[in-house]
Design an enzyme around this catalytic site. Sequence first.
Site, mmCIF file in Angstrom:
data_model
loop_
_atom_site.group_PDB
_atom_site.id
_atom_site.type_symbol
_atom_site.label_atom_id
_atom_site.label_comp_id
_atom_site.label_asym_id
_atom_site.label_seq_id
_atom_site.Cartn_x
_atom_site.Cartn_y
_atom_site.Cartn_z
ATOM 1 N N ARG A 138 20.992 6.414 15.149
ATOM 2 C CA ARG A 138 20.159 5.595 16.056
ATOM 3 C C ARG A 138 18.668 5.857 15.917
ATOM 4 O O ARG A 138 17.874 5.547 16.796
ATOM 5 C CB ARG A 138 20.565 5.775 17.517
ATOM 6 N N LYS B 92 7.793 -3.072 9.723
ATOM 7 C CA LYS B 92 8.885 -4.014 9.439
ATOM 8 C C LYS B 92 9.760 -3.401 8.357
ATOM 9 O O LYS B 92 9.265 -3.061 7.284
ATOM 10 C CB LYS B 92 8.332 -5.334 8.905
ATOM 11 N N GLU C 5 -2.498 -9.988 -2.519
ATOM 12 C CA GLU C 5 -2.362 -9.701 -1.078
ATOM 13 C C GLU C 5 -3.686 -9.152 -0.528
ATOM 14 O O GLU C 5 -3.998 -9.321 0.649
ATOM 15 C CB GLU C 5 -1.232 -8.700 -0.813
ATOM 16 N N GLU D 281 5.790 -10.482 15.626
ATOM 17 C CA GLU D 281 5.247 -11.667 14.962
ATOM 18 C C GLU D 281 4.581 -12.630 15.939
ATOM 19 O O GLU D 281 5.008 -13.758 16.096
ATOM 20 C CB GLU D 281 6.379 -12.363 14.200
ATOM 21 N N ARG E 67 -0.536 -11.587 14.288
ATOM 22 C CA ARG E 67 0.169 -11.086 13.098
ATOM 23 C C ARG E 67 0.475 -12.220 12.120
ATOM 24 O O ARG E 67 0.555 -12.017 10.913
ATOM 25 C CB ARG E 67 1.444 -10.327 13.497
ATOM 26 N N ASN F 164 0.336 -14.106 7.236
ATOM 27 C CA ASN F 164 1.199 -15.002 6.464
ATOM 28 C C ASN F 164 0.423 -16.060 5.687
ATOM 29 O O ASN F 164 1.023 -16.978 5.122
ATOM 30 C CB ASN F 164 2.210 -15.699 7.378
ATOM 31 N N HIS G 119 6.283 -11.475 -5.846
ATOM 32 C CA HIS G 119 5.938 -11.972 -4.508
ATOM 33 C C HIS G 119 4.445 -12.340 -4.406
ATOM 34 O O HIS G 119 4.088 -13.430 -3.943
ATOM 35 C CB HIS G 119 6.314 -10.919 -3.467
HETATM 36 N N1 LIG Z 1 7.969 -4.737 5.284
HETATM 37 C C1 LIG Z 1 6.989 -5.548 5.012
HETATM 38 O O1 LIG Z 1 6.139 -5.829 5.860
HETATM 39 C C2 LIG Z 1 6.876 -6.109 3.638
HETATM 40 C C3 LIG Z 1 5.706 -6.755 3.238
HETATM 41 C C4 LIG Z 1 5.610 -7.214 1.936
HETATM 42 C C5 LIG Z 1 6.675 -7.037 1.048
HETATM 43 N N2 LIG Z 1 7.802 -6.412 1.456
HETATM 44 C C6 LIG Z 1 8.926 -6.200 0.529
HETATM 45 O O2 LIG Z 1 8.470 -5.469 -0.590
HETATM 46 C C7 LIG Z 1 9.343 -5.729 -1.682
HETATM 47 C C8 LIG Z 1 8.529 -5.851 -2.962
HETATM 48 O O3 LIG Z 1 7.872 -4.637 -3.207
HETATM 49 P P1 LIG Z 1 7.183 -4.309 -4.604
HETATM 50 O O4 LIG Z 1 6.404 -5.448 -5.066
HETATM 51 O O5 LIG Z 1 6.522 -2.997 -4.421
HETATM 52 O O6 LIG Z 1 8.407 -4.230 -5.615
HETATM 53 P P2 LIG Z 1 9.375 -3.028 -6.059
HETATM 54 O O7 LIG Z 1 9.653 -2.126 -4.928
HETATM 55 O O8 LIG Z 1 10.536 -3.650 -6.739
HETATM 56 O O9 LIG Z 1 8.512 -2.253 -7.151
HETATM 57 C C9 LIG Z 1 8.220 -2.892 -8.371
HETATM 58 C C10 LIG Z 1 8.647 -2.054 -9.584
HETATM 59 O O10 LIG Z 1 7.676 -1.040 -9.826
HETATM 60 C C11 LIG Z 1 8.312 0.238 -9.969
HETATM 61 N N3 LIG Z 1 7.314 1.225 -9.534
HETATM 62 C C12 LIG Z 1 7.016 1.588 -8.271
HETATM 63 N N4 LIG Z 1 5.949 2.409 -8.273
HETATM 64 C C13 LIG Z 1 5.556 2.566 -9.551
HETATM 65 C C14 LIG Z 1 4.499 3.281 -10.176
HETATM 66 N N5 LIG Z 1 3.615 3.961 -9.461
HETATM 67 N N6 LIG Z 1 4.396 3.209 -11.528
HETATM 68 C C15 LIG Z 1 5.266 2.475 -12.254
HETATM 69 N N7 LIG Z 1 6.277 1.760 -11.714
HETATM 70 C C16 LIG Z 1 6.411 1.810 -10.374
HETATM 71 C C17 LIG Z 1 9.527 0.095 -9.086
HETATM 72 O O11 LIG Z 1 10.528 1.048 -9.390
HETATM 73 C C18 LIG Z 1 9.971 -1.316 -9.404
HETATM 74 O O12 LIG Z 1 10.672 -1.382 -10.614
HETATM 75 C C19 LIG Z 1 10.107 -6.983 -1.337
HETATM 76 O O13 LIG Z 1 11.457 -6.655 -1.108
HETATM 77 C C20 LIG Z 1 9.459 -7.484 -0.047
HETATM 78 O O14 LIG Z 1 10.367 -8.126 0.802
HETATM 79 C C21 LIG Z 1 7.909 -5.943 2.725
HETATM 80 ZN ZN LIG Z 2 3.335 -10.809 1.269
#
Ligand SMILES: NC(=O)c1ccc[n+]([C@@H]2O[C@H](COP(=O)([O-])OP(=O)(O)OC[C@H]3O[C@@H](n4cnc5c(N)ncnc54)[C@H](O)[C@@H]3O)[C@@H](O)[C@H]2O)c1
Ligand SMILES: [Zn+2]
Length: 356
Positions: free
Chosen positions: A116, A138, A180, A232, A236, A240, A260
């Site tokens: 929990r 989030k 971003e 949201e 916030r 978006n 993304h």
């Molecule tokens: N919670 C939130 O508010 C929020 C906001 C935006 C995105 N997200 C989520 O984030 C995710 C995308 O994250 P992302 O773009 O970081 O992708 P990811 O986590 O897949 O990372 C991208 C790739 O880079 C590799 N990697 C990570 N750090 C590295 C480094 N320092 N050097 C070399 N390689 C490295 C990872 O292993 C992976 O293969 C999505 O699932 C999305 O939904 C969440």
């Molecule tokens: Zn985003």
Amino acid sequence: MTTVHVRTAHASYPNVVGRGILGRISEFVPRRASQVFVVTTEDVWKLYGEAFKGGIGRECNVLFFPGGEQNKRLSSVEKLADEMLAAGGDRASIVIGFGGGIVTDLAGFLAAIYMRGVPVLQVPTTLLAQVDAATGGKTGVNLAESKNMIGSFHQPIAVLIDPDVLVTLPVRELHAGLFEVIKCGVIRDPELFELFATRTQAIHDHDPELIERLIAAAVRIKAEVVSADEREGDLRRILNFGHTVGHAMEAETGYTRYLHGEAVAWGMLCATRLANLVGMLPDTDANRIRQVICQYGPLPASRDLNPDSLITRLSSDKKTLHGRVHFVLPTAIGTVKVVDNLDGADVRRAIAETLQ
Ligand SMILES: NC(=O)c1ccc[n+]([C@@H]2O[C@H](COP(=O)([O-])OP(=O)(O)OC[C@H]3O[C@@H](n4cnc5c(N)ncnc54)[C@H](O)[C@@H]3O)[C@@H](O)[C@H]2O)c1
Ligand SMILES: [Zn+2]
């Protein structure tokens, strides 16, 4: 080193941005924590495991997760929870998310529901996770048919951001994160936007000090917005900007064509066109936003996407309320407005003209 505090009704925590912060993790791990569980991927651990171990200076259990959107699922959370339990994880344990946004979302959710709820410390290693995913609380996982449909708000105890780990990040991933940050400039920080317009070469050369400054500025904005509006609500929602059409484009292409941030860049171009079209944004600002985004391309193509299919997807987005599609539209560089009463023909025209 920059420290920005997030203060919500439920939590207050520092986001620390600084080169070499990885070597100081121990300062942010509560001494009373019975056990430390690090959720990470093999690639990140191979690159930075030694630095992490040096920085934490105590015994920890490393839980590997395969990575990838297809594995960001409840079944992975359950598997990790089983591993925590087998290793004696109790209510006084803490979880550390060490990786990209997929890892920080998953580790955050694991921490939110394990017994929990146990504390989570986020140590994001992609630019996207540093400026976005790891801050704000989030957390969640995907359902087979839709992204991020199961989750929880679970604020971390701290977010530690070391820009030095970005040197190993593929350039395409880095640029996706930069979009971003450009978004943050357009919605709230004209000075930050100006850096993108004027320091283009230094950003392309990954000048470490400049990158650190960009991250700190973006984190400050996210922290301000989340502090004022944890869930949201209207404020916030400004985060978006570019995400309404961006999410539709990601879904339309099965999450395989765009990173993304790249889809968000297309979404920002569409929203900028739309704001200009309906008279909310002057031509000069619209052109500057477009120019700056394009300087950090090229973006994967979008010409073959059907605007009508995208529009159908807009209304099924998780963020759509009572069937009304919300758009975040810039009214100047540094200011946006959330609107939900646009003429469908204008929306279609802006999307069609932008993607052609
Ligand atoms: N919670 C939130 O508010 C929020 C906001 C935006 C995105 N997200 C989520 O984030 C995710 C995308 O994250 P992302 O773009 O970081 O992708 P990811 O986590 O897949 O990372 C991208 C790739 O880079 C590799 N990697 C990570 N750090 C590295 C480094 N320092 N050097 C070399 N390689 C490295 C990872 O292993 C992976 O293969 C999505 O699932 C999305 O939904 C969440
Ligand atoms: Zn985003």
